[in-house]
Design a protein around this motif. Structure first.
Motif, PDB file in Angstrom:
ATOM      1  N   PHE A 196       5.227   5.028   1.644  1.00 35.20           N
ATOM      2  CA  PHE A 196       5.504   6.383   2.122  1.00 35.20           C
ATOM      3  C   PHE A 196       6.240   6.335   3.459  1.00 35.20           C
ATOM      4  O   PHE A 196       7.249   7.018   3.656  1.00 35.20           O
ATOM      5  CB  PHE A 196       4.197   7.169   2.254  1.00 35.20           C
ATOM      6  N   LYS A 209       0.841  -1.198   0.000  1.00 32.27           N
ATOM      7  CA  LYS A 209       0.000   0.000   0.000  1.00 32.27           C
ATOM      8  C   LYS A 209       0.872   1.241   0.000  1.00 32.27           C
ATOM      9  O   LYS A 209       1.977   1.250   0.537  1.00 32.27           O
ATOM     10  CB  LYS A 209      -0.914  -0.016   1.209  1.00 32.27           C
ATOM     11  N   LYS A 210       0.350   2.305  -0.614  1.00 38.31           N
ATOM     12  CA  LYS A 210       1.129   3.538  -0.733  1.00 38.31           C
ATOM     13  C   LYS A 210       1.507   4.107   0.626  1.00 38.31           C
ATOM     14  O   LYS A 210       2.580   4.673   0.782  1.00 38.31           O
ATOM     15  CB  LYS A 210       0.371   4.563  -1.571  1.00 38.31           C
ATOM     16  N   LYS A 269       4.665  15.787  -7.927  1.00 43.39           N
ATOM     17  CA  LYS A 269       3.944  15.306  -6.742  1.00 43.39           C
ATOM     18  C   LYS A 269       3.715  16.426  -5.725  1.00 43.39           C
ATOM     19  O   LYS A 269       2.728  16.424  -5.011  1.00 43.39           O
ATOM     20  CB  LYS A 269       4.721  14.172  -6.060  1.00 43.39           C
ATOM     21  N   PHE A 325       1.357  12.171  -2.081  1.00 40.96           N
ATOM     22  CA  PHE A 325       2.005  10.936  -2.508  1.00 40.96           C
ATOM     23  C   PHE A 325       0.993   9.953  -3.093  1.00 40.96           C
ATOM     24  O   PHE A 325       1.259   9.287  -4.085  1.00 40.96           O
ATOM     25  CB  PHE A 325       2.743  10.300  -1.333  1.00 40.96           C
ATOM     26  N   LYS A 326      -0.193   9.884  -2.478  1.00 44.80           N
ATOM     27  CA  LYS A 326      -1.231   8.949  -2.917  1.00 44.80           C
ATOM     28  C   LYS A 326      -1.952   9.416  -4.173  1.00 44.80           C
ATOM     29  O   LYS A 326      -2.542   8.608  -4.879  1.00 44.80           O
ATOM     30  CB  LYS A 326      -2.268   8.746  -1.823  1.00 44.80           C
TER      31      LYS A 326
END
Length: 97
Positions: free
Chosen positions: A34, A29-30, A77, A90-91
Motif C-alpha cells: 500500500f 505485507k499489504k 475495494k 486495501f487489506k
C-alpha cells in the motif's frame, strides 16, 4: 550415540537453511505494498495510484489485468464509495460472489 548427535546436527542445519529460504519466499505485507502504491503519501489510493500500482499484475490464468478490470477491482475495494481506498479497505479480504 555419535550417530544420534550427527543426525541431530544435520537436522538442525537443515532447519536453519529451510527457514532462511522460506523467509525469502514470503509475500510483502499489504501495508508495505500500500505504501509503495501511495505515490503522494496521503494515506489513500486514488484510482490512478491503484491502477499504476497494479499495472503488470496477472490473473489466475496468467493474463495481464487490463484497465477495465483494474477499475472494477478498485470499485470493489472502495467499500465506502469515496473514490479512494484507505489501508483498511486495501487489506480487507475479497467477498466471494
Amino acid at each position: 550415540m555419535k550417530v544420534n548427535f550427527l543426525k541431530l546436527g544435520v537436522l538442525a542445519i537443515g532447519l536453519v537453511v529451510f527457514s532462511q529460504v522460506n523467509a525469502q519466499e514470503q509475500k510483502p505485507k499489504k501495508a508495505t505494498v500500500f505504501a509503495k502504491m501511495d505515490a503522494n503519501s496521503d494515506g489513500f489510493l486514488d484510482k490512478a495510484e491503484y491502477v499504476a500500482g497494479m499495472k503488470g499484475k496477472k490473473n489466475k490464468k496468467g493474463e495481464e489485468l487490463d484497465a477495465a478490470k483494474l477499475e472494477k477491482m478498485f470499485a470493489r475495494k472502495d467499500v465506502n464509495s469515496d473514490k479512494k481506498i484507505d489501508l483498511a479497505e486495501f487489506k480487507a479480504k475479497k467477498k466471494k460472489k
